[in-house]
Motif scaffolding. Structure first.
Motif, short mmCIF file in Angstrom:
data_model
loop_
_atom_site.label_atom_id
_atom_site.label_comp_id
_atom_site.label_asym_id
_atom_site.label_seq_id
_atom_site.Cartn_x
_atom_site.Cartn_y
_atom_site.Cartn_z
N PHE A 73 -13.10 0.12 -8.89
CA PHE A 73 -13.10 1.04 -7.97
C PHE A 73 -12.25 0.81 -6.58
N ASN A 74 -11.67 0.49 -6.50
CA ASN A 74 -10.35 -0.08 -5.20
C ASN A 74 -9.21 0.74 -5.04
N PRO A 75 -9.65 1.85 -3.84
CA PRO A 75 -8.48 2.42 -3.36
C PRO A 75 -7.68 1.59 -2.02
N THR A 76 -6.35 1.40 -2.67
CA THR A 76 -6.28 0.84 -1.41
C THR A 76 -5.64 1.47 -0.06
N ASN A 77 -5.41 2.59 0.58
CA ASN A 77 -5.21 3.46 1.29
C ASN A 77 -6.06 4.59 1.81
N LEU A 78 -7.32 4.59 1.39
CA LEU A 78 -8.11 6.21 1.39
C LEU A 78 -8.54 6.49 2.40
N ASP A 79 -7.74 7.87 2.79
CA ASP A 79 -7.99 9.03 4.25
C ASP A 79 -8.69 9.90 3.43
N ALA A 80 -9.86 9.78 3.78
CA ALA A 80 -10.43 11.11 3.60
C ALA A 80 -9.92 12.27 4.68
#
Ligand code: FUL
Length: 503
Positions: A90-97
């Motif tokens: 689990f490793n999102p690079t650019n997560l923006d909720a």
């Protein structure tokens, strides 16, 4: 005997307070046990006075909400995990909720439902009950909390927030034993006490084996009590007492959709049985073929001992799968397909829960965003102008509690348009705060010399939208052909659809 079996199915549905209703006692309750020996006429009349609870009404008024399926499956390219994944994946690079929530808001959605834990057991928040969570992932050095980020973003944008917590857990060592009910209740408590207001809790019907090969006997009663205590305004959906799964994941609801159904139809066992059974190989197996046609007709009332207010929710994904797969970037539903789904869900007395799964970057993909915003723009054009003359204030003020009421003798309402207009959409709303009553209706247009029938329908409920071939006229007539008690029409809309709906 029958009363007994109904009572046990209600026990499963938990904290339902069953109303006793009869001609002498209180009407307008959220449920009703028919007095012994009731005739079909009496059952029909009593059913017409069953109403939504405040939390159900608030939920229904949202109409359109977002589902966000995100988790370990996003990174393993699977629909269902195994519970044996390495959390480091689990490793999102650019997560923006913030991008998820603002996209949903721009698209007209009113709430975000987040998969806080899916069947694999991986938690998007640092749960005290397991290490199988974001805490063991490289994302934000294990310090991230995705439930926090999404709920905060919702609050900031004025959207409601909801949690999906899968009762099925393929990872937890206690799964299949009574101790798991404690674990699950604790996780639920974490979610309902640490993240502000929660407006819906969604329990999936899919249920399988845990790591030790055992299936769990869920203590739903305890889960429901926990929710009612901690977040009393939240509706409990699918495997729960407030919101009914429509029975398909296709996006297409019933033509005849009763929000009042016999209590016996609300069986958790049946919901579980008709949910997805197997998708472990990563193949998505949508259900759909087995949606019951009839949930609440007179035929069913005749056999019933009581009814409950149990409205339907249509869940569907914008992509073929529930989770993001790069290969499906080209299979995102078109705006026109989404519009067809809108008419077949919101337009058929259901709430639309549309899944928009973010990608490995942690963003809603450009293609999904494009379809969503186009759908919104085109629908906004269609519904920009209601051609009903504004002198009918009660029918055009967007309120349920101001309405036209027919009588036993008069179930016809004639409505003038703002001059001569081309129309091809009819929108109706019943005042469901006093019950769902209409069983059959028709729309006629005045051609200058005669009334011509242009559309017919069955149930209305909270909202019904009919599409019909375009006609030009300056007045219409709506006839309620059959209803369970005097009809109460709260809103009438007549529109001309945008040409772009067809492209
Ligand atoms: C189904 C699940 O098995 C899918 O993975 C997904 O969560 C969908 C919303 O419900 O029953």
């Amino acid at each position: 005997m029958k009363n007994k079996s109904m009572a046990s199915s209600l026990l499963l549905l938990g904290a339902l307070c069953f109303g006793s209703c009869s001609s002498t006692k209180k009407l307008y309750t959220t449920s009703c046990i028919f007095p012994e020996g009731s005739s079909i006429e009496e059952k029909v009349r009593l059913s017409a006075h069953v109403v939504p609870s405040q939390r159900q009404l608030n939920w229904q008024k949202m109409e359109y909400t977002a589902f966000i399926c995100y988790g370990i499956n996003t990174f393993t390219d699977k629909e269902w995990g195994t519970g044996k994944e390495d959390p480091k994946q689990f490793n999102p690079t650019n997560l923006d909720a913030g991008q998820w929530v603002s996209t949903a808001k721009e698209a007209g959605m009113k709430m975000i439902l987040l998969t806080c834990k899916h069947h694999d057991g991986f938690c998007l928040w640092p749960s005290k009950e397991t290490d199988f969570s974001v805490e063991s992932s490289p994302w934000k050095g294990g310090k991230g909390d995705l439930v926090r980020e999404v709920s905060d973003a919702c609050r900031k944008e004025g959207l409601k927030f909801a949690v999906y917590l899968s009762p099925w857990d393929m990872n937890h060592p206690t799964y299949g034993t009574e101790a798991y009910n404690d674990v699950f209740t604790n996780q639920l408590t974490e979610l309902l006490t640490q993240y502000g207001q929660v407006d819906e809790v969604w329990f999936d019907g899919a249920c399988g084996e845990g790591p030790n090969g055992k299936k769990q006997v869920y203590d739903f009663k305890r889960y429901y009590e926990t929710i009612r205590k901690l977040q009393p305004q939240a509706v409990i959906a699918v495997m729960g007492p407030d919101v009914r799964w429509v029975g398909t994941e296709s996006g297409y609801g019933r033509d005849t959709e009763w929000s009042v159904i016999p209590a016996a139809e609300a069986s958790l066992k049946e919901i579980a049985n008709s949910s997805q059974q197997e998708a472990g190989t990563g193949t998505f197996l949508p259900t759909g073929g087995n949606m019951k046609k009839d949930m609440g007709s007179r035929l069913l009332l005749e056999k019933a001992n009581g009814v409950i207010w149990y409205p339907s929710e249509v869940d569907v994904s914008i992509r073929p799968g529930w989770y993001y797969h790069a290969k499906e970037d080209v299979k995102v539903k078109t705006p026109q397909k989404l519009i067809d789904i809108y008419y077949s869900s919101v337009g058929k007395n259901s709430l639309l829960l549309l899944n928009i799964p973010p990608d490995k970057r942690g963003l809603i993909h450009e293609n999904d965003k494009h379809s969503l915003l186009e759908m919104k723009r085109i629908l906004q054009n269609t519904f920009a102008h209601n051609y009903v003359d504004k002198k009918y204030k009660k029918l055009t003020d967007n309120r349920l509690d101001t309405y036209w009421q027919g009588s036993a003798k008069n179930k016809v309402i004639e409505i003038a348009l703002e001059g001569e207009q081309k129309i091809d959409r009819l929108l109706l709303q019943e005042n469901i705060t006093q019950g769902q009553r209409i069983e059959e209706f028709m729309l006629e247009c005045w051609t200058g010399s005669e009334w011509r029938t242009v559309a017919t329908g069955t149930t209305v409920g909270f909202k019904r939208i009919l599409r019909f071939d375009s006609v030009t006229c300056n007045k219409v007539r709506i006839t309620i052909l059959k209803s369970r008690d005097v009809p109460q029409l709260a809103e009438v809309g007549l529109y001309k659809s945008s040409e772009e709906e067809k492209m």
